[in-house]
Motif scaffolding. Structure first.
Motif, PDB file in Angstrom:
ATOM      1  N   ALA A   1      -7.245  -0.391  -4.199  1.00  0.00           N
ATOM      2  CA  ALA A   1      -6.606   0.687  -4.907  1.00  0.00           C
ATOM      3  C   ALA A   1      -5.502   1.210  -4.257  1.00  0.00           C
ATOM      4  O   ALA A   1      -4.503   1.317  -5.087  1.00  0.00           O
ATOM      5  N   LEU A   2      -5.293   1.213  -2.893  1.00  0.00           N
ATOM      6  CA  LEU A   2      -4.158   1.916  -2.343  1.00  0.00           C
ATOM      7  C   LEU A   2      -2.944   0.959  -2.577  1.00  0.00           C
ATOM      8  O   LEU A   2      -1.805   1.486  -2.615  1.00  0.00           O
ATOM      9  N   ARG A   3      -3.187  -0.386  -2.731  1.00  0.00           N
ATOM     10  CA  ARG A   3      -2.077  -1.534  -2.705  1.00  0.00           C
ATOM     11  C   ARG A   3      -1.330  -1.151  -4.252  1.00  0.00           C
ATOM     12  O   ARG A   3      -0.147  -1.327  -4.261  1.00  0.00           O
ATOM     13  N   LEU A   4      -2.202  -0.568  -5.006  1.00  0.00           N
ATOM     14  CA  LEU A   4      -1.311  -0.298  -6.492  1.00  0.00           C
ATOM     15  C   LEU A   4      -0.342   0.826  -6.182  1.00  0.00           C
ATOM     16  O   LEU A   4       0.510   0.927  -7.130  1.00  0.00           O
TER      17      LEU A   4
ATOM     18  N   ARG B   1      -5.434  -8.053   4.209  1.00  0.00           N
ATOM     19  CA  ARG B   1      -4.389  -9.040   4.473  1.00  0.00           C
ATOM     20  C   ARG B   1      -4.294  -9.837   3.015  1.00  0.00           C
ATOM     21  O   ARG B   1      -2.981 -10.213   2.716  1.00  0.00           O
ATOM     22  N   GLU B   2      -5.225 -10.001   2.392  1.00  0.00           N
ATOM     23  CA  GLU B   2      -5.205 -10.647   0.935  1.00  0.00           C
ATOM     24  C   GLU B   2      -4.161  -9.825  -0.004  1.00  0.00           C
ATOM     25  O   GLU B   2      -3.563 -10.211  -0.755  1.00  0.00           O
TER      26      GLU B   2
ATOM     27  N   ASP C   1     -13.852  -7.407  10.355  1.00  0.00           N
ATOM     28  CA  ASP C   1     -13.186  -8.469  10.095  1.00  0.00           C
ATOM     29  C   ASP C   1     -13.194  -8.864   8.514  1.00  0.00           C
ATOM     30  O   ASP C   1     -12.176  -9.237   8.098  1.00  0.00           O
ATOM     31  N   ALA C   2     -14.127  -8.666   7.762  1.00  0.00           N
ATOM     32  CA  ALA C   2     -14.342  -8.852   6.161  1.00  0.00           C
ATOM     33  C   ALA C   2     -13.154  -7.905   5.833  1.00  0.00           C
ATOM     34  O   ALA C   2     -12.405  -8.140   4.705  1.00  0.00           O
ATOM     35  N   LEU C   3     -13.204  -6.645   6.174  1.00  0.00           N
ATOM     36  CA  LEU C   3     -12.039  -5.481   5.513  1.00  0.00           C
ATOM     37  C   LEU C   3     -10.793  -6.002   6.156  1.00  0.00           C
ATOM     38  O   LEU C   3      -9.884  -5.854   5.255  1.00  0.00           O
TER      39      LEU C   3
END
Length: 324
Positions: free
Chosen positions: A288-291, A319-320, A312-314
């Motif tokens: 959501a922050l990426r928006l 990164r994605e 690591d998953a987060l």
């Protein structure tokens, strides 16, 4: 290369950076608009719409009327006519004759499920075409009919037209439609968006009631309309809805809608959710922050919050979302 020189010319135009207003390009597009293949007409109309080139308006209109003669043979699926009216809307065509014709046009065709009206989208697009040049009362009357149309594409266009009209007189129609409901969540969402444009003072209070809908899709479409409208007070409404809903996919969507607000309060809230105790919610917050886009130090703050979780998953999610 194919056996169709006109289609080849269109492909060549699409690949080049040449202006569609050159003499050669105009001749190719004119030939395509009079082509026997409705797919070729569709492609030419799409190119004209994308370029917003009004110099070929007369050719677009001529092609529309041509495809209406023996339409099942010349334009199965209404591919050509739909693209043509969209192009006419895009170039702000002011003569209402085509739009007034198309707004009640039907083309019933055989379908594997029975029959389908392939002209439903045309009716909706033509409603939008009338908005800026026809009297407001005409737009309201025609949209009232389309909002009860059998086909969702027509209802969707009517809602979009009322949103584009943006006048308080459209609010009663939208209230009635929202209260009576629609089988398509997307139509509901467009009606919410239109309501927020038509009645900014009372629309917010009216629309937010649908965030408690038992239909998850209706809730999400309502939230999307609220997020895109970005009216004062929307953050508290969406945050409260997020706290009440239990469905994981709905909660994710609500956070994305909060991200659309792009305010300090919404950003701080989303950052506060990046916590190792709930990695799924944290990942939703990162998305959501990426928006918000690359606003100030937001990326650095998001990365720091992610690193603090030591997940690591987060970190892969960050990164994605932020680095690709």
């Amino acid at each position: 290369m194919t056996d169709d020189p006109i289609a080849d010319q269109l492909r060549s135009l699409a690949r080049s950076e040449e202006s569609l207003k050159s003499d050669e390009a105009r001749k190719s597009l004119q030939a395509a608009l009079s082509h026997a293949s409705n797919r070729t007409v569709q492609r030419a109309a799409n190119m004209i719409a994308e370029a917003e080139d009004a110099s070929l308006t007369a050719d677009l209109v001529k092609a529309y009327w041509r495809l209406k003669r023996n339409p099942l043979k010349k334009d199965p699926g209404c591919l050509g006519k739909t693209a043509l009216v969209k192009a006419l809307v895009q170039v702000e065509y002011a003569d209402m004759e085509v739009f007034r014709d198309g707004i009640h046009y039907c083309q019933i065709e055989p379908h594997w499920q029975g029959e389908i009206d392939s002209a439903a989208e045309i009716r909706g697009v033509c409603a939008i075409g009338l908005v800026h040049f026809a009297p407001a009362i005409e737009v309201l009357n025609r949209c009232a009919v389309l909002l009860s149309d059998q086909w969702p594409e027509a209802r969707l266009g009517a809602a979009q037209a009322l949103g584009a009209l943006g006048q308080i007189e459209g609010a009663p129609l939208l209230r009635l439609k929202l209260l009576t409901g629609d089988t398509q969540a997307e139509v509901h969402g467009e009606c919410c968006s239109a309501m927020l444009k038509a009645d900014r003072e009372e629309g917010l209070a009216f629309v937010q009631q649908f965030l408690t809908s038992p239909d998850p899709d209706q809730c999400v479409q309502t939230a999307l309309a609220l997020g895109e409208a970005r009216l004062p007070g929307t953050f508290d409404i969406l945050r409260s809805a997020w706290g009440r809903r239990s469905e994981l996919n709905v909660r994710e969507s609500l956070l994305l809608c909060i991200g659309l607000l792009r305010t300090t309060k919404s950003q701080d809230f989303l950052l506060s959710l990046i916590d190792r105790r709930d990695i799924r919610t944290a990942a939703d917050a990162v998305k959501a922050l990426r928006l918000n886009g690359p606003m100030g130090d937001l990326r650095e703050r998001t990365e720091a919050a992610v690193e603090a979780t030591e997940s690591d998953a987060l970190l892969r999610t960050f990164r994605e979302e932020w680095l690709n």
